[in-house]
Design a protein around this motif. Structure first.
Motif, PDB file in Angstrom:
ATOM      1  N   TYR A  49       0.834  -1.204   0.000  1.00 25.01           N
ATOM      2  CA  TYR A  49       0.000   0.000   0.000  1.00 25.01           C
ATOM      3  C   TYR A  49       0.871   1.257   0.000  1.00 25.01           C
ATOM      4  CZ  TYR A  49      -3.400   3.491   1.518  1.00 25.01           C
ATOM      5  OH  TYR A  49      -4.190   4.614   1.599  1.00 25.01           O
ATOM      6  N   LEU A  50       1.977   1.218   0.768  1.00 23.60           N
ATOM      7  CA  LEU A  50       2.828   2.402   0.905  1.00 23.60           C
ATOM      8  C   LEU A  50       3.786   2.580  -0.276  1.00 23.60           C
ATOM      9  CD1 LEU A  50       3.753   2.123   4.699  1.00 23.60           C
ATOM     10  CD2 LEU A  50       2.107   3.686   3.663  1.00 23.60           C
ATOM     11  N   PHE A  51       4.229   1.454  -0.879  1.00 28.15           N
ATOM     12  CA  PHE A  51       5.214   1.525  -1.963  1.00 28.15           C
ATOM     13  C   PHE A  51       4.736   0.740  -3.192  1.00 28.15           C
ATOM     14  CE2 PHE A  51       7.461   1.567   2.153  1.00 28.15           C
ATOM     15  CZ  PHE A  51       8.016   2.847   2.098  1.00 28.15           C
ATOM     16  N   PRO A  52       3.636   1.147  -3.792  1.00 25.74           N
ATOM     17  CA  PRO A  52       3.108   0.382  -4.940  1.00 25.74           C
ATOM     18  C   PRO A  52       4.028   0.413  -6.159  1.00 25.74           C
ATOM     19  CG  PRO A  52       1.920   2.460  -4.667  1.00 25.74           C
ATOM     20  CD  PRO A  52       2.800   2.296  -3.467  1.00 25.74           C
ATOM     21  N   ARG A  53       4.741   1.517  -6.372  1.00 28.77           N
ATOM     22  CA  ARG A  53       5.625   1.617  -7.546  1.00 28.77           C
ATOM     23  C   ARG A  53       6.770   0.614  -7.450  1.00 28.77           C
ATOM     24  NH1 ARG A  53      10.337   4.420  -8.553  1.00 28.77           N
ATOM     25  NH2 ARG A  53      10.194   5.573  -6.600  1.00 28.77           N
ATOM     26  N   GLN A  54       7.353   0.497  -6.255  1.00 29.00           N
ATOM     27  CA  GLN A  54       8.521  -0.358  -6.096  1.00 29.00           C
ATOM     28  C   GLN A  54       8.159  -1.838  -5.985  1.00 29.00           C
ATOM     29  OE1 GLN A  54       7.837   2.375  -4.384  1.00 29.00           O
ATOM     30  NE2 GLN A  54       9.619   3.714  -4.240  1.00 29.00           N
ATOM     31  N   LEU A  55       6.981  -2.145  -5.424  1.00 26.85           N
ATOM     32  CA  LEU A  55       6.665  -3.539  -5.080  1.00 26.85           C
ATOM     33  C   LEU A  55       5.620  -4.195  -5.976  1.00 26.85           C
ATOM     34  CD1 LEU A  55       6.608  -3.294  -1.172  1.00 26.85           C
ATOM     35  CD2 LEU A  55       8.439  -4.139  -2.629  1.00 26.85           C
ATOM     36  N   LEU A  56       4.809  -3.398  -6.664  1.00 29.08           N
ATOM     37  CA  LEU A  56       3.721  -3.976  -7.455  1.00 29.08           C
ATOM     38  C   LEU A  56       4.001  -3.846  -8.950  1.00 29.08           C
ATOM     39  CD1 LEU A  56       0.579  -2.651  -5.519  1.00 29.08           C
ATOM     40  CD2 LEU A  56       1.688  -4.873  -5.310  1.00 29.08           C
TER      41      LEU A  56
END
Length: 340
Positions: A139-146
């Motif tokens: 939820y906090l880091f969608p660009r890096q993790l999703l």
């Protein structure tokens, strides 16, 4: 008198119902199973619809995230099934990756990258109760993790802009290296072409296909061949390709070589298919992969740029892939609409 069989059946309503039910099952079991499945599916659909309406009414922001997450899972699952079909077909017919049609090659390339990102999430969620932390991090880091399937439409534009801004930071460094090697070029004609190219780019002019191809000899061996690149050059080029620069030099060289070989194979397959056969989304994705921030450029301009890229790529041999790697910067840095 004891009641006869008929009287017994009439006095036993439960037995008659059981008999009717069992006879029905024995007569058409398949129809009963199908009707049961249809009933369960219908009820599930109704309950699911009520649940969606409840979330949308009481938790609208969460509902948007939930919807995107569920759609993302469906798309990722569809991608996995398609990748499996392609791999099965390759195995059955002894087909190599470079022999596949363009769309299948591109699907496998992108799916491998997506799986790598998902595997990282899977690994960090292994410890007990870590999955709750993983959801928070997603939820906090969608660009890096999703992967892109789980981004909102606005996030897709914003995140692609952020990634392009990151790779643009390496452009001045790469161009500076090109200027530094000019005195190392032994051939006077090539040295003049290199000076002209660097001057054009410094003055904001978009180079022509001929300008770039005239330098192919410089990029096949000394001083700019793939095996002659220094560690700092490879780190800058890795950032321009959105690859991690935090690897030893021999791994950086190997990864850049592999990455550009795949793009070169894709280019040959795309040239065979024709840029005109691609959808708008396919064109924009192909341009972005090759260094152009296509999110803010008109479709025709993207198709023109991609055509120029293919002209260069399909003219190069495997030993000249260093030029294709530098072309990520040379062909995109001054293109219309990119100097934002």
């Amino acid at each position: 008198m004891f009641p006869g069989p008929i009287a017994y059946l009439s006095l036993s309503p439960r037995s008659s119902l059981d008999f009717g039910r069992s006879s029905k099952l024995h007569l058409s079991p398949k129809a009963d199973v199908k009707s049961l499945i249809s009933y369960v599916a219908a009820k599930t659909k109704v309950i699911n619809g009520k649940y969606h309406r409840f979330l949308g009414r009481h938790f609208p922001r969460f509902y948007v995230l939930y919807t995107i997450f569920m759609k993302g899972l469906q798309m990722f699952w569809a991608d996995a099934k398609k990748a499996r079909r392609i791999k099965t077909n390759m195995w059955k017919h002894n087909i190599k990756f470079h022999q596949l049609p363009y769309r299948e090659m591109e699907h496998l390339r992108q799916f491998r990258r997506d799986v790598t990102k998902c595997l990282f999430l899977g690994i960090i969620s292994i410890p007990p109760f870590a999955n709750y932390l993983v959801f928070l991090l997603m939820y906090l880091f969608p660009r890096q993790l999703l992967i892109q399937h789980f981004w909102t439409p606005k996030q897709q534009i914003d995140f692609l802009d952020i990634y392009h801004a990151l790779r643009k930071q390496s452009h001045p460094e790469i161009l500076c290296y090109l200027e530094k090697v000019i005195p190392l070029v032994s051939d006077a004609g090539l040295r003049w072409h290199m000076t002209e190219l660097c001057t054009k780019i410094q003055h904001g002019t978009h180079p022509t296909v001929h300008d770039i191809l005239a330098l192919r000899q410089c990029f096949s061996n000394h001083p700019l061949g793939m095996n002659q690149l220094h560690a700092l050059q490879m780190k800058a080029l890795s950032r321009a390709m959105l690859l991690t620069p935090h690897l030893p030099p021999f791994l950086l060289r190997r990864r850049l070589n592999t990455h550009m070989a795949v793009i070169h194979q894709l280019d040959k397959a795309l040239a065979k298919l024709g840029v005109g056969q691609l959808t708008l989304q396919e064109v924009k994705s192909a341009c972005y992969l090759r260094g152009l921030n296509s999110t803010h450029i008109a479709e025709e301009k993207c198709r023109t740029w991609l055509g120029e890229w293919l002209q260069i790529s399909c003219s190069l041999k495997e030993a000249e892939l260093s030029l294709l790697l530098h072309n990520v910067v040379l062909l995109s840095v001054n293109y219309i609409g990119t100097r934002r």
